[in-house]
Scaffold this motif. Structure first.
Motif, PDB file in Angstrom:
ATOM      1  N   ARG A 175       0.642  -1.206   0.057  1.00  0.00           N
ATOM      2  CA  ARG A 175       0.070   0.093  -0.009  1.00  0.00           C
ATOM      3  C   ARG A 175       1.021   1.269   0.150  1.00  0.00           C
ATOM      4  O   ARG A 175       2.035   1.320   0.290  1.00  0.00           O
ATOM      5  CB  ARG A 175      -0.889  -0.011   1.172  1.00  0.00           C
ATOM      6  N   LEU A 228      -4.905   5.045  11.699  1.00  0.00           N
ATOM      7  CA  LEU A 228      -4.700   5.855  10.665  1.00  0.00           C
ATOM      8  C   LEU A 228      -3.364   6.716  10.657  1.00  0.00           C
ATOM      9  O   LEU A 228      -3.294   7.328   9.594  1.00  0.00           O
ATOM     10  CB  LEU A 228      -5.904   7.157  10.932  1.00  0.00           C
ATOM     11  N   ARG A 229      -2.571   6.577  11.574  1.00  0.00           N
ATOM     12  CA  ARG A 229      -1.252   7.188  11.495  1.00  0.00           C
ATOM     13  C   ARG A 229      -0.226   6.186  11.917  1.00  0.00           C
ATOM     14  O   ARG A 229      -0.775   5.235  12.940  1.00  0.00           O
ATOM     15  CB  ARG A 229      -1.107   8.289  12.299  1.00  0.00           C
ATOM     16  N   GLU A 231       7.346   3.290   9.124  1.00  0.00           N
ATOM     17  CA  GLU A 231       6.687   3.237   7.940  1.00  0.00           C
ATOM     18  C   GLU A 231       6.991   2.028   6.933  1.00  0.00           C
ATOM     19  O   GLU A 231       7.026   2.405   5.866  1.00  0.00           O
ATOM     20  CB  GLU A 231       6.454   4.441   7.311  1.00  0.00           C
ATOM     21  N   SER A 279       6.503  14.334   8.633  1.00  0.00           N
ATOM     22  CA  SER A 279       5.498  14.191   7.471  1.00  0.00           C
ATOM     23  C   SER A 279       5.860  14.391   6.101  1.00  0.00           C
ATOM     24  O   SER A 279       6.569  15.401   6.230  1.00  0.00           O
ATOM     25  CB  SER A 279       4.145  14.675   7.889  1.00  0.00           C
ATOM     26  N   ASN A 337       0.844   4.747   2.158  1.00  0.00           N
ATOM     27  CA  ASN A 337       0.522   5.355   3.332  1.00  0.00           C
ATOM     28  C   ASN A 337      -0.055   6.698   3.263  1.00  0.00           C
ATOM     29  O   ASN A 337       0.121   7.326   2.184  1.00  0.00           O
ATOM     30  CB  ASN A 337       1.339   4.888   4.514  1.00  0.00           C
ATOM     31  N   TYR A 338      -0.557   7.375   4.224  1.00  0.00           N
ATOM     32  CA  TYR A 338      -1.101   8.607   4.344  1.00  0.00           C
ATOM     33  C   TYR A 338      -0.036   9.734   3.734  1.00  0.00           C
ATOM     34  O   TYR A 338      -0.455  10.761   3.280  1.00  0.00           O
ATOM     35  CB  TYR A 338      -1.606   9.209   5.450  1.00  0.00           C
ATOM     36  N   ALA A 339       1.311   9.530   4.002  1.00  0.00           N
ATOM     37  CA  ALA A 339       2.332  10.292   3.753  1.00  0.00           C
ATOM     38  C   ALA A 339       2.996  10.212   2.202  1.00  0.00           C
ATOM     39  O   ALA A 339       3.876  10.582   1.915  1.00  0.00           O
ATOM     40  CB  ALA A 339       3.368  10.328   4.599  1.00  0.00           C
ATOM     41  N   SER A 362     -13.149  13.474  13.567  1.00  0.00           N
ATOM     42  CA  SER A 362     -12.220  12.869  12.922  1.00  0.00           C
ATOM     43  C   SER A 362     -11.151  12.723  14.411  1.00  0.00           C
ATOM     44  O   SER A 362     -10.885  13.581  14.963  1.00  0.00           O
ATOM     45  CB  SER A 362     -11.498  13.726  12.059  1.00  0.00           C
ATOM     46  N   THR A 418      -8.122  11.936  14.192  1.00  0.00           N
ATOM     47  CA  THR A 418      -6.938  12.688  13.892  1.00  0.00           C
ATOM     48  C   THR A 418      -6.890  14.048  14.475  1.00  0.00           C
ATOM     49  O   THR A 418      -6.032  14.764  14.995  1.00  0.00           O
ATOM     50  CB  THR A 418      -6.348  12.547  12.335  1.00  0.00           C
TER      51      THR A 418
END
Length: 285
Positions: A44, A174-175, A216, A285, A46-48, A263, A265
Protein backbone atom coordinates in the motif's frame (compact mmCIF):
# COMPACT_ATOMS: atom_id res chain seq x y z
CA UNK A 1 5.40 -22.88 50.68
CA UNK A 2 3.34 -20.74 48.33
CA UNK A 3 2.15 -21.93 44.95
CA UNK A 4 2.38 -19.84 41.83
CA UNK A 5 -0.71 -19.43 39.72
CA UNK A 6 -0.02 -20.00 36.02
CA UNK A 7 0.22 -16.70 34.16
CA UNK A 8 1.17 -14.59 37.22
CA UNK A 9 4.41 -13.01 38.45
CA UNK A 10 7.56 -13.55 36.40
CA UNK A 11 5.69 -15.81 33.98
CA UNK A 12 4.07 -12.71 32.50
CA UNK A 13 7.50 -11.36 31.65
CA UNK A 14 8.24 -14.66 29.91
CA UNK A 15 4.97 -14.42 28.01
CA UNK A 16 5.81 -10.87 26.91
CA UNK A 17 9.24 -12.02 25.74
CA UNK A 18 7.64 -14.93 23.90
CA UNK A 19 5.23 -12.54 22.19
CA UNK A 20 8.08 -10.24 21.19
CA UNK A 21 10.13 -13.15 19.86
CA UNK A 22 7.22 -14.54 17.88
CA UNK A 23 6.47 -11.12 16.41
CA UNK A 24 10.08 -10.57 15.36
CA UNK A 25 10.16 -13.98 13.70
CA UNK A 26 6.91 -13.43 11.82
CA UNK A 27 8.00 -9.92 10.82
CA UNK A 28 11.14 -11.42 9.32
CA UNK A 29 8.96 -13.76 7.29
CA UNK A 30 6.80 -10.83 6.21
CA UNK A 31 9.88 -8.89 5.11
CA UNK A 32 11.00 -11.83 3.00
CA UNK A 33 7.62 -11.86 1.21
CA UNK A 34 7.20 -8.12 0.77
CA UNK A 35 9.12 -7.74 -2.51
CA UNK A 36 7.98 -11.06 -3.96
CA UNK A 37 4.83 -11.66 -6.03
CA UNK A 38 3.06 -13.15 -3.00
CA UNK A 39 3.53 -9.88 -1.16
CA UNK A 40 2.10 -7.68 -3.92
CA UNK A 41 -1.56 -7.72 -2.75
CA UNK A 42 -0.44 -6.46 0.66
CA UNK A 43 1.49 -3.43 -0.62
CA UNK A 44 0.00 0.00 0.00
CA UNK A 45 0.87 3.68 -0.09
CA UNK A 46 0.29 5.30 3.30
CA UNK A 47 -1.04 8.73 4.24
CA UNK A 48 2.36 10.34 3.59
CA UNK A 49 2.77 8.71 0.18
CA UNK A 50 5.35 6.19 1.39
CA UNK A 51 5.25 2.51 0.37
CA UNK A 52 4.35 0.12 3.19
CA UNK A 53 3.19 -3.47 3.55
CA UNK A 54 0.13 -4.69 5.41
CA UNK A 55 1.93 -7.95 6.19
CA UNK A 56 2.76 -6.49 9.58
CA UNK A 57 -0.88 -7.18 10.46
CA UNK A 58 -0.76 -10.96 10.06
CA UNK A 59 2.58 -10.98 11.90
CA UNK A 60 1.02 -9.23 14.89
CA UNK A 61 -2.28 -11.14 14.83
CA UNK A 62 -0.56 -14.53 14.70
CA UNK A 63 2.00 -13.84 17.43
CA UNK A 64 -0.50 -12.05 19.69
CA UNK A 65 -3.10 -14.80 19.40
CA UNK A 66 -0.67 -17.66 19.98
CA UNK A 67 0.78 -16.08 23.12
CA UNK A 68 -2.64 -14.95 24.37
CA UNK A 69 -3.75 -18.59 24.33
CA UNK A 70 -0.61 -19.55 26.28
CA UNK A 71 -1.23 -16.90 28.92
CA UNK A 72 -5.01 -17.02 29.25
CA UNK A 73 -6.70 -18.76 32.19
CA UNK A 74 -7.83 -22.27 31.33
CA UNK A 75 -11.45 -21.20 30.85
CA UNK A 76 -10.56 -18.48 28.36
CA UNK A 77 -7.99 -20.21 26.13
CA UNK A 78 -10.47 -21.44 23.54
CA UNK A 79 -12.13 -18.02 23.47
CA UNK A 80 -8.76 -16.31 22.94
CA UNK A 81 -7.98 -18.67 20.07
CA UNK A 82 -11.36 -18.00 18.45
CA UNK A 83 -11.45 -14.19 18.71
CA UNK A 84 -7.81 -13.67 17.79
CA UNK A 85 -7.85 -16.05 14.84
CA UNK A 86 -11.23 -15.10 13.37
CA UNK A 87 -10.76 -11.35 13.84
CA UNK A 88 -7.34 -11.53 12.20
CA UNK A 89 -8.63 -13.61 9.30
CA UNK A 90 -11.66 -11.46 8.48
CA UNK A 91 -9.58 -8.34 9.03
CA UNK A 92 -7.08 -9.67 6.51
CA UNK A 93 -9.92 -10.37 4.10
CA UNK A 94 -11.05 -6.76 4.42
CA UNK A 95 -7.47 -5.56 3.87
CA UNK A 96 -7.37 -7.39 0.56
CA UNK A 97 -10.96 -7.34 -0.73
CA UNK A 98 -11.65 -3.87 0.63
CA UNK A 99 -8.91 -2.44 -1.60
CA UNK A 100 -10.86 -3.32 -4.75
CA UNK A 101 -12.18 -0.27 -6.66
CA UNK A 102 -15.83 -1.27 -6.24
CA UNK A 103 -15.35 -1.25 -2.44
CA UNK A 104 -13.92 2.28 -2.29
CA UNK A 105 -17.17 3.85 -1.01
CA UNK A 106 -17.95 1.11 1.48
CA UNK A 107 -16.13 2.59 4.47
CA UNK A 108 -17.51 3.03 7.96
CA UNK A 109 -20.91 1.97 9.24
CA UNK A 110 -22.70 4.27 6.82
CA UNK A 111 -20.81 2.79 3.87
CA UNK A 112 -21.58 -0.80 4.85
CA UNK A 113 -25.27 -0.01 5.29
CA UNK A 114 -25.39 1.79 1.94
CA UNK A 115 -23.85 -1.24 0.23
CA UNK A 116 -26.47 -3.51 1.79
CA UNK A 117 -29.27 -1.20 0.59
CA UNK A 118 -27.78 -1.46 -2.90
CA UNK A 119 -27.85 -5.24 -2.71
CA UNK A 120 -24.13 -5.67 -2.14
CA UNK A 121 -22.20 -7.18 0.77
CA UNK A 122 -19.08 -5.11 1.44
CA UNK A 123 -15.84 -6.63 2.66
CA UNK A 124 -16.29 -4.56 5.79
CA UNK A 125 -19.70 -6.10 6.42
CA UNK A 126 -18.18 -9.57 6.15
CA UNK A 127 -15.58 -8.52 8.68
CA UNK A 128 -18.19 -7.12 11.08
CA UNK A 129 -20.23 -10.32 10.85
CA UNK A 130 -17.17 -12.49 11.39
CA UNK A 131 -15.93 -10.58 14.41
CA UNK A 132 -19.44 -10.39 15.87
CA UNK A 133 -19.87 -14.15 15.52
CA UNK A 134 -16.47 -14.84 17.08
CA UNK A 135 -17.33 -12.50 19.96
CA UNK A 136 -20.63 -14.31 20.54
CA UNK A 137 -18.85 -17.68 20.53
CA UNK A 138 -16.36 -16.31 23.08
CA UNK A 139 -19.28 -15.24 25.25
CA UNK A 140 -20.60 -18.80 25.25
CA UNK A 141 -17.17 -20.27 25.94
CA UNK A 142 -16.57 -17.99 28.93
CA UNK A 143 -20.08 -17.81 30.38
CA UNK A 144 -19.10 -19.54 33.65
CA UNK A 145 -21.83 -20.46 36.09
CA UNK A 146 -24.28 -17.64 35.46
CA UNK A 147 -27.73 -18.61 34.23
CA UNK A 148 -30.91 -16.93 33.06
CA UNK A 149 -30.99 -13.15 32.80
CA UNK A 150 -27.51 -12.83 34.33
CA UNK A 151 -26.06 -15.10 31.66
CA UNK A 152 -27.77 -13.06 28.94
CA UNK A 153 -26.36 -9.79 30.30
CA UNK A 154 -22.87 -11.29 30.60
CA UNK A 155 -23.11 -12.62 27.05
CA UNK A 156 -24.12 -9.23 25.66
CA UNK A 157 -21.30 -7.52 27.54
CA UNK A 158 -18.67 -9.99 26.35
CA UNK A 159 -19.87 -9.87 22.76
CA UNK A 160 -19.97 -6.08 22.78
CA UNK A 161 -16.57 -5.66 24.41
CA UNK A 162 -14.76 -8.06 22.08
CA UNK A 163 -16.35 -6.75 18.88
CA UNK A 164 -16.31 -3.12 20.00
CA UNK A 165 -12.67 -3.07 21.04
CA UNK A 166 -11.63 -4.83 17.84
CA UNK A 167 -13.38 -2.14 15.82
CA UNK A 168 -12.19 0.79 17.96
CA UNK A 169 -8.51 -0.15 17.74
CA UNK A 170 -8.89 -0.43 13.98
CA UNK A 171 -10.36 3.09 13.87
CA UNK A 172 -7.10 4.35 15.39
CA UNK A 173 -4.91 2.78 12.71
CA UNK A 174 -4.76 5.95 10.62
CA UNK A 175 -1.23 7.10 11.50
CA UNK A 176 1.99 5.13 12.06
CA UNK A 177 2.15 3.60 15.52
CA UNK A 178 -1.15 5.03 16.77
CA UNK A 179 -3.06 1.76 17.11
CA UNK A 180 0.02 -0.08 18.39
CA UNK A 181 0.65 2.57 21.05
CA UNK A 182 -2.98 2.47 22.18
CA UNK A 183 -2.94 -1.32 22.23
CA UNK A 184 0.32 -1.42 24.20
CA UNK A 185 -0.97 1.03 26.79
CA UNK A 186 -4.25 -0.87 27.17
CA UNK A 187 -2.47 -4.23 27.47
CA UNK A 188 0.01 -2.89 30.04
CA UNK A 189 -2.85 -1.46 32.10
CA UNK A 190 -4.62 -4.84 32.03
CA UNK A 191 -1.71 -7.05 33.11
CA UNK A 192 -2.83 -7.30 36.72
CA UNK A 193 -5.41 -9.79 37.90
CA UNK A 194 -6.12 -13.41 37.19
CA UNK A 195 -6.69 -12.84 33.45
CA UNK A 196 -3.77 -10.47 32.94
CA UNK A 197 -1.66 -13.21 31.38
CA UNK A 198 -4.02 -13.14 28.40
CA UNK A 199 -2.56 -9.80 27.26
CA UNK A 200 1.08 -10.28 28.34
CA UNK A 201 2.09 -11.99 25.11
CA UNK A 202 0.12 -9.57 22.92
CA UNK A 203 1.83 -6.69 24.75
CA UNK A 204 5.26 -8.06 23.90
CA UNK A 205 4.22 -8.71 20.30
CA UNK A 206 2.83 -5.19 19.87
CA UNK A 207 5.91 -3.52 21.32
CA UNK A 208 8.06 -5.64 18.98
CA UNK A 209 6.22 -4.51 15.82
CA UNK A 210 5.96 -0.86 16.93
CA UNK A 211 9.36 0.26 15.52
CA UNK A 212 8.53 -1.09 12.05
CA UNK A 213 5.13 0.60 12.25
CA UNK A 214 6.58 3.95 13.35
CA UNK A 215 9.23 3.93 10.62
CA UNK A 216 6.52 3.22 8.04
CA UNK A 217 7.82 -0.13 6.85
CA UNK A 218 4.56 -1.84 7.81
CA UNK A 219 0.95 -1.07 8.66
CA UNK A 220 -1.16 -3.10 11.06
CA UNK A 221 -4.21 -2.83 8.82
CA UNK A 222 -7.50 -4.46 9.74
CA UNK A 223 -5.84 -7.82 10.32
CA UNK A 224 -3.44 -6.62 12.99
CA UNK A 225 -5.65 -4.00 14.62
CA UNK A 226 -8.77 -6.19 14.72
CA UNK A 227 -6.88 -9.24 15.96
CA UNK A 228 -5.16 -7.33 18.76
CA UNK A 229 -8.29 -5.35 19.62
CA UNK A 230 -10.41 -8.49 19.95
CA UNK A 231 -7.93 -9.97 22.44
CA UNK A 232 -7.93 -6.73 24.45
CA UNK A 233 -11.73 -6.81 24.43
CA UNK A 234 -11.71 -10.37 25.77
CA UNK A 235 -9.50 -9.17 28.62
CA UNK A 236 -11.96 -6.35 29.38
CA UNK A 237 -14.76 -8.92 29.42
CA UNK A 238 -12.92 -10.76 32.20
CA UNK A 239 -13.10 -7.78 34.56
CA UNK A 240 -14.97 -8.56 37.77
CA UNK A 241 -18.21 -6.68 38.23
CA UNK A 242 -20.85 -6.02 35.60
CA UNK A 243 -20.73 -2.32 36.40
CA UNK A 244 -17.11 -2.02 35.26
CA UNK A 245 -17.80 -4.00 32.09
CA UNK A 246 -20.92 -1.98 31.34
CA UNK A 247 -18.98 1.26 31.79
CA UNK A 248 -16.20 0.05 29.47
CA UNK A 249 -18.71 -0.95 26.82
CA UNK A 250 -20.47 2.43 27.09
CA UNK A 251 -17.18 4.28 26.52
CA UNK A 252 -16.24 2.09 23.55
CA UNK A 253 -19.69 2.51 22.02
CA UNK A 254 -19.62 6.29 22.49
CA UNK A 255 -16.18 6.59 20.87
CA UNK A 256 -17.25 4.40 17.96
CA UNK A 257 -20.38 6.46 17.31
CA UNK A 258 -18.37 9.67 17.64
CA UNK A 259 -15.94 8.44 14.98
CA UNK A 260 -18.74 8.63 12.43
CA UNK A 261 -18.97 12.39 12.98
CA UNK A 262 -15.61 13.48 14.39
CA UNK A 263 -12.08 12.90 13.09
CA UNK A 264 -9.93 11.20 15.72
CA UNK A 265 -6.85 12.61 14.00
CA UNK A 266 -8.19 16.16 14.27
CA UNK A 267 -9.02 15.69 17.97
CA UNK A 268 -5.60 14.18 18.73
CA UNK A 269 -3.78 16.96 16.88
CA UNK A 270 -5.73 19.57 18.84
CA UNK A 271 -5.09 17.99 22.26
CA UNK A 272 -1.76 18.67 24.03
CA UNK A 273 -0.28 15.48 25.41
CA UNK A 274 -2.17 13.26 22.99
CA UNK A 275 -0.58 15.12 20.08
CA UNK A 276 2.95 14.60 21.41
CA UNK A 277 2.32 10.95 22.25
CA UNK A 278 0.87 10.34 18.80
CA UNK A 279 3.91 11.89 17.08
CA UNK A 280 6.49 10.23 19.34
CA UNK A 281 8.88 8.12 17.24
CA UNK A 282 7.18 8.90 13.91
CA UNK A 283 8.98 10.04 10.80
CA UNK A 284 8.44 13.68 9.74
CA UNK A 285 5.41 13.99 7.46
Amino acid sequence: MTSRTPGTGPSRLLLALAGAGAARATLAGAAALTDRPAGAPWRRTNYAGRPVTLLGGPALALSATATAVLGAPAGARAAAAVVGTVSGLVGGYDDLAGARPEQARDKGLAGHLRALREGRVSAGAVKVAGIGTAAAVAAVLTRGRSRGAAALVDGVLTTGLVAGTANLLNLLDLRPGRAAKAGSIAAAAALAGRSGGLVAGPLGATVAVLPADLTERIMLGDCGANGLGALLGLRLAAMPGRGARTGALAVITALTLASEKVSFTRVIEATPGLRELDRLGRLPS
